[in-house]
Design an enzyme around this catalytic site. Structure first.
Site, mmCIF file in Angstrom:
data_model
loop_
_atom_site.group_PDB
_atom_site.id
_atom_site.type_symbol
_atom_site.label_atom_id
_atom_site.label_comp_id
_atom_site.label_asym_id
_atom_site.label_seq_id
_atom_site.Cartn_x
_atom_site.Cartn_y
_atom_site.Cartn_z
ATOM 1 N N GLY A 49 7.204 -7.662 -5.216
ATOM 2 C CA GLY A 49 5.766 -7.375 -4.538
ATOM 3 C C GLY A 49 4.929 -8.080 -4.981
ATOM 4 N N ALA A 50 3.900 -8.583 -4.035
ATOM 5 C CA ALA A 50 3.092 -9.853 -4.428
ATOM 6 C C ALA A 50 1.762 -9.709 -4.004
ATOM 7 C CB ALA A 50 3.566 -11.055 -3.999
ATOM 8 N N GLY A 51 1.216 -8.201 -4.201
ATOM 9 C CA GLY A 51 -0.115 -8.075 -4.094
ATOM 10 C C GLY A 51 -0.860 -8.433 -5.075
ATOM 11 N N ALA A 52 -2.074 -8.033 -5.018
ATOM 12 C CA ALA A 52 -2.965 -8.875 -5.957
ATOM 13 C C ALA A 52 -2.652 -8.441 -7.723
ATOM 14 C CB ALA A 52 -4.325 -8.272 -5.899
ATOM 15 N N TRP A 53 -2.395 -7.158 -7.858
ATOM 16 C CA TRP A 53 -1.876 -6.670 -9.216
ATOM 17 C C TRP A 53 -0.692 -7.258 -9.427
ATOM 18 C CZ3 TRP A 53 -3.024 -6.811 -13.810
ATOM 19 C CH2 TRP A 53 -2.564 -5.954 -14.882
ATOM 20 N N LYS A 197 0.565 2.945 -7.432
ATOM 21 C CA LYS A 197 -0.170 3.835 -7.498
ATOM 22 C C LYS A 197 -0.201 4.695 -6.107
ATOM 23 C CE LYS A 197 -3.408 1.691 -10.784
ATOM 24 N NZ LYS A 197 -2.198 0.411 -10.750
ATOM 25 N N LYS A 286 -7.249 8.558 -8.188
ATOM 26 C CA LYS A 286 -8.478 7.483 -8.501
ATOM 27 C C LYS A 286 -8.599 6.735 -6.955
ATOM 28 C CE LYS A 286 -6.462 3.398 -10.486
ATOM 29 N NZ LYS A 286 -6.271 2.535 -11.365
ATOM 30 N N ASN A 349 -10.266 -0.002 -2.705
ATOM 31 C CA ASN A 349 -10.262 1.170 -2.176
ATOM 32 C C ASN A 349 -11.962 1.706 -1.941
ATOM 33 O OD1 ASN A 349 -7.625 2.954 -1.700
ATOM 34 N ND2 ASN A 349 -7.425 1.780 -3.593
ATOM 35 N N GLN A 376 -4.055 1.877 -0.535
ATOM 36 C CA GLN A 376 -3.428 3.037 -0.829
ATOM 37 C C GLN A 376 -4.067 4.491 -0.797
ATOM 38 O OE1 GLN A 376 -0.023 2.263 -3.440
ATOM 39 N NE2 GLN A 376 -0.921 0.288 -4.027
#
Length: 463
Positions: A49-53, A197, A286, A349, A376
């Site tokens: 997976g290559a999302g930001a984080w 998350k 969160k 978010n 998410q």
């Protein structure tokens, strides 16, 4: 003269980059020994997976250990075929030309021309293509180091020693069910570090939640002691730009202690913690409350007072919910509280909540936003509400003195559900919920939660 050269060389080894190089190599060698790696046997790490984080995490490892090519291999998987729209290509071109180091790097790699052509609309760029050059589609403003990108999932994971889960919780089950097919012939299970998350809610045979680490365990059969969760506080782009940050890796002691040491860097301090449940659930919660924080910030013109009132109520709801799930959860303090704070303060978010409240985004656009990725918190609102609205989990209402579903003591969660999922109310309803004169003191909610009789082990699928 020879003596002076020797002194200079000695000083360099002690205080300069060579000394740092040696200490990193020693840390890598120590971790390889823990995993039972022999000389000449590569330690294989892959980000899924290559999302930001996920991209930043892989890039940090690449920057730190990638130079030791004979000892470690670091790669990242993402799906092929995602096109970069022209507006994003134009922004990417501006970012490249604003950074001389990035510009020179692309010219040396003979990769600059394709970005010129994309800006002009003469060619289409793809997300996996730009990732190889160090650009994450969800974080265009922050160039990363070039990465080894694999678009074939089987090739990426089949013999990996460490798999870093960077896909959203809504996709984790599907991706790891496919991965399990490729691991049927494995002799020993890999170590999995989940960055995801969010939760799923299940109602049969009893209402319970399924966290990403549980999804991975059920999909692959990898023992839970080999599956860990890494949480903040962090904002991906700031960590990559070497803003000082903390994180916690949670799970079984066997792997969390050596992993914490392996991942620790001068600007990214990783501690280890045994309370996987609290940290992983808080990681999902969160994001839920960050959407509301963004709405409150936008609707009150960044009123510090309003945001602090919201913070008091949302954190009390988070404490209340975690006490349903574990008998003695870690207190919402220190890094755990900081992780909540930074997400409410700044994150995708919170940004999403602001844009919805300002009318610059519509709920009809869905929860996958171009340039930001998956929001998410939206799916997590639905999951937590569905779970906590079950009457079989009833608790005693402090004022009415009668059993109610737990969600009745979580007015912010209820309101977010009505805004985001049911769409029965507009964003301003979040302010009305905060300003309800009948709203209980947050302290009362926490006091109820801290009763051990309140713990519902069935919520985690336990007897």
């Amino acid at each position: 003269m020879v003596g002076n050269i020797e002194v200079m060389t000695s000083s360099l080894f002690q205080n300069g980059s060579i000394s740092n190089h040696n200490s990193l190599e020693e840390k890598l060698d120590e971790f390889r020994r823990v995993l039972g790696k022999s000389d000449g046997d590569l330690l294989k790490i892959v980000g899924v997976g290559a999302g930001a984080w996920g991209s930043v995490f892989a890039a940090l490892l690449q920057d730190t250990y990638g130079k030791f090519r004979d000892k470690v291999q670091i790669r990242i998987w993402r799906r092929a075929g995602r096109a970069v729209d022209r507006e994003t290509a134009k922004l990417l071109f501006e970012v490249i030309n604003s950074r001389e180091d990035v510009l020179r790097r692309l010219i040396r790699r003979c990769a600059y021309l394709k970005y010129v052509e994309a800006r002009l609309g003469d060619r289409v760029l793809y997300a996996d293509e730009i990732l190889k050059d160090g650009f994450c589609l969800n974080m265009i403003d922050t160039p990363l180091s070039p990465m080894k990108v694999v678009t074939n999932l089987q090739e990426a994971v089949w013999d990996a020693d460490i798999v870093v889960n960077g896909v959203p919780s809504t996709e984790t089950r599907e991706v790891f069910e496919e991965i399990s097919i490729y691991w049927k012939e494995r002799i020993s299970p890999p170590i999995i570090v989940s960055l995801s998350k969010g939760i799923e809610a299940a109602l049969d045979p009893v209402p319970h939640i399924i966290t990403p680490t549980q999804m991975i365990n059920r999909a692959t059969g990898v023992p839970l002691e080999n599956i860990l969760y890494l949480g903040g506080p962090n904002i991906a782009s700031e960590i990559y730009n070497k803003e000082y940050a903390n994180a916690r890796i949670c799970g079984a002691e066997k792997w969390r202690v050596p992993l914490a040491k392996f991942l620790r860097q001068p600007h990214f301090i990783v501690w280890d913690n045994s309370d996987l449940v609290t940290h992983e659930v808080m990681g999902g919660l969160k994001n839920v409350y960050a959407i509301g924080a963004g709405m409150v910030a936008a609707l009150t013109n960044e009123s510090a007072t309003s945001k602090s009132v919201y913070f008091a109520h949302c954190t009390s709801e988070m404490i209340f919910i975690t006490h349903l799930l574990t008998k003695e959860p870690e207190k919402l303090a220190g890094p755990l509280l900081a992780d909540t704070y930074v997400t409410l303060l700044k994150g995708r978010n919170a940004w999403y909540g602001q844009m919805i409240a300002k009318g610059e985004l519509s709920l009809d656009m869905g929860d996958s936003i171009s340039g930001k990725g998956m929001i998410q918190g939206v799916s997590a609102v639905g999951a937590f509400f569905e779970l906590l609205s079950q009457s079989s989990l009833s608790v005693l209402h402090p004022n009415e003195k009668k059993p109610v579903a737990p969600v009745e003591l979580c007015p912010i969660l209820k309101t977010l559900y009505k805004i985001l999922i049911k769409r029965e109310q507009g964003p301003r309803a979040i302010l009305q919920a905060l300003r309800d004169e009948n709203l209980n003191d947050p302290r009362e909610r926490i006091e109820i939660a801290q009763s051990h009789a309140f713990y519902k082990p069935s919520l985690l699928g336990q007897p």
